[in-house]
Design an enzyme around this catalytic site. Sequence first.
Site, mmCIF file in Angstrom:
data_model
loop_
_atom_site.group_PDB
_atom_site.id
_atom_site.type_symbol
_atom_site.label_atom_id
_atom_site.label_comp_id
_atom_site.label_asym_id
_atom_site.label_seq_id
_atom_site.Cartn_x
_atom_site.Cartn_y
_atom_site.Cartn_z
ATOM 1 N N GLU A 90 0.807 -1.218 0.000
ATOM 2 C CA GLU A 90 0.000 0.000 0.000
ATOM 3 C C GLU A 90 0.839 1.267 0.000
ATOM 4 O OE1 GLU A 90 -2.257 0.474 3.904
ATOM 5 O OE2 GLU A 90 -1.964 -1.678 3.797
ATOM 6 N N CYS A 103 3.649 8.474 0.187
ATOM 7 C CA CYS A 103 4.271 7.608 1.183
ATOM 8 C C CYS A 103 4.313 6.197 0.608
ATOM 9 C CB CYS A 103 3.438 7.644 2.463
ATOM 10 S SG CYS A 103 3.997 6.460 3.707
ATOM 11 N N CYS A 110 6.909 -6.973 7.147
ATOM 12 C CA CYS A 110 8.041 -6.419 7.891
ATOM 13 C C CYS A 110 8.402 -7.406 8.997
ATOM 14 C CB CYS A 110 7.631 -5.078 8.503
ATOM 15 S SG CYS A 110 8.945 -4.260 9.433
ATOM 16 N N CYS A 114 7.450 -4.223 15.692
ATOM 17 C CA CYS A 114 7.015 -3.151 16.610
ATOM 18 C C CYS A 114 5.594 -3.448 17.091
ATOM 19 C CB CYS A 114 7.067 -1.787 15.904
ATOM 20 S SG CYS A 114 8.743 -1.340 15.393
ATOM 21 N N CYS A 117 2.286 -1.775 15.521
ATOM 22 C CA CYS A 117 2.231 -1.597 14.065
ATOM 23 C C CYS A 117 1.541 -2.773 13.368
ATOM 24 C CB CYS A 117 3.652 -1.431 13.528
ATOM 25 S SG CYS A 117 3.719 -1.196 11.748
ATOM 26 N N CYS A 331 -0.796 2.290 8.773
ATOM 27 C CA CYS A 331 -0.156 1.588 7.657
ATOM 28 C C CYS A 331 -0.364 0.095 7.816
ATOM 29 C CB CYS A 331 1.350 1.817 7.615
ATOM 30 S SG CYS A 331 1.994 3.094 8.652
HETATM 31 N N1 SAH Z 1 10.097 0.833 9.468
HETATM 32 C C1 SAH Z 1 10.141 2.275 9.416
HETATM 33 C C2 SAH Z 1 8.925 2.853 8.690
HETATM 34 C C3 SAH Z 1 7.678 2.462 9.382
HETATM 35 S S1 SAH Z 1 6.215 3.358 9.461
HETATM 36 C C4 SAH Z 1 10.246 2.835 10.802
HETATM 37 O O1 SAH Z 1 10.152 2.080 11.763
HETATM 38 O O2 SAH Z 1 10.454 4.029 10.949
HETATM 39 C C5 SAH Z 1 6.457 4.992 9.856
HETATM 40 C C6 SAH Z 1 6.178 5.393 11.298
HETATM 41 O O3 SAH Z 1 4.861 5.050 11.761
HETATM 42 C C7 SAH Z 1 7.147 4.747 12.271
HETATM 43 O O4 SAH Z 1 7.595 5.737 13.149
HETATM 44 C C8 SAH Z 1 6.273 3.745 12.965
HETATM 45 O O5 SAH Z 1 6.811 3.386 14.211
HETATM 46 C C9 SAH Z 1 4.970 4.467 13.042
HETATM 47 N N2 SAH Z 1 3.786 3.630 13.281
HETATM 48 C C10 SAH Z 1 3.544 2.390 12.834
HETATM 49 N N3 SAH Z 1 2.352 1.955 13.248
HETATM 50 C C11 SAH Z 1 1.807 2.953 13.967
HETATM 51 C C12 SAH Z 1 0.573 3.121 14.658
HETATM 52 N N4 SAH Z 1 -0.321 2.146 14.698
HETATM 53 N N5 SAH Z 1 0.358 4.287 15.278
HETATM 54 C C13 SAH Z 1 1.284 5.277 15.231
HETATM 55 N N6 SAH Z 1 2.454 5.189 14.603
HETATM 56 C C14 SAH Z 1 2.721 4.035 13.976
#
Ligand code: SAH
Length: 345
Positions: A90, A103, A110, A114, A117, A331
């Site tokens: 996406e 974006c 992944c 985390c 996420c 995301c």
């Molecule tokens: N792998 C990369 C890009 C990921 S997404 C990274 O970790 O930076 C981009 C941002 O969105 C990251 O800071 C991630 O931690 C955050 N993110 C992911 N899921 C989220 C959620 N449910 N709520 C808020 N931030 C989120």
Amino acid sequence: MDIKSLDFLQLKETLAGLGEKPFRAAQLYDWMHVKLADSYEEMTNLPANLRKRLSEEYPLTVLKVEREQTSRIDGTKKFLFELPDGNFVESVFMRYKHGNSVCISSQVGCRMGCRFCASTLDGLERNLMPSEMLDQIYRISKITGERVSNVVVMGTGEPMDNYENLIAFLHMLTDEHGLHISQRNVTVSTCGIVPKMYELAEHKFQITLALSLHATTNEKRKKLMPIANRYTIEELMKACSNYFDKTGRRITFEYSLVGGVNDTEQDAKELIGLARPLCCHVNLIPVNPIKERDYVQSGRQQIDAFKNKLEKNGINVTIRREMGRDIDGACGQLRRRRLGEGKKG
Ligand code: SAH
């Protein structure tokens, strides 16, 4: 071979190997990366026999739109694309005052894990090729008919876990023979893979590096992000400082505010302590709750208090606008929903 992942020089060599003159490579590169052609048939200034040969031997990587959603609130568009092998990724298109931003995802799934996420719930499927990262932008630009001036690598995936392809992508995206997007308008977001942050600094790109920090102590960070078991905050800060020294570009800290977890006054104080020496910009993201986890957003007052505390201490801070809230939040949710619906047909 994935012809759309070849940079200008590599494409020249490849066409020379087929006995073609260098100007053919320039034409072909222009069709793929500037005119954003989605088939060889379109490339009418190439001889028919060359087009035939290319389509037989070098299939053109073009993503297919599987789903497109437009926010009624702010016009944000989310796209679910189907890759040539049937996987889905996406991407998001956002309009800002300073220009349009896309974006993109860097991996299918992944493996960083985390806790908050959605993209990581089923683990990593595979890396994306440079062409597959580029084509998310190309298709969106074509479909919307609008110029894309900013690119953020903040969708599904950990870009530093797909490092070689990321670097090739960055070169091609900002190359004068291609879309020629200004490096200053490109942001790469990482959960903090320290050795790759050092490697990236050596390229001296003028891009912005965003670090997903989300916590100010190692103990707390480990609870939110498994990668914190590998690299400490002290190591991360050194890597950020090195990036700033080598490139002159200020780091952005991303900090997702999770209700009752990392949103207290003490957290804000510690975040100031980390951000100030590096002159960081801090981007606060109210956590977007996913149904598989029980994290909740901080209250509006809590978020504002957190932001004010940072600002009063001279930190440059923004709250990420929650764009497209009405069309599948965080995301990875669009892809997850599609996978839940099973195979097509
Ligand atoms: N792998 C990369 C890009 C990921 S997404 C990274 O970790 O930076 C981009 C941002 O969105 C990251 O800071 C991630 O931690 C955050 N993110 C992911 N899921 C989220 C959620 N449910 N709520 C808020 N931030 C989120």
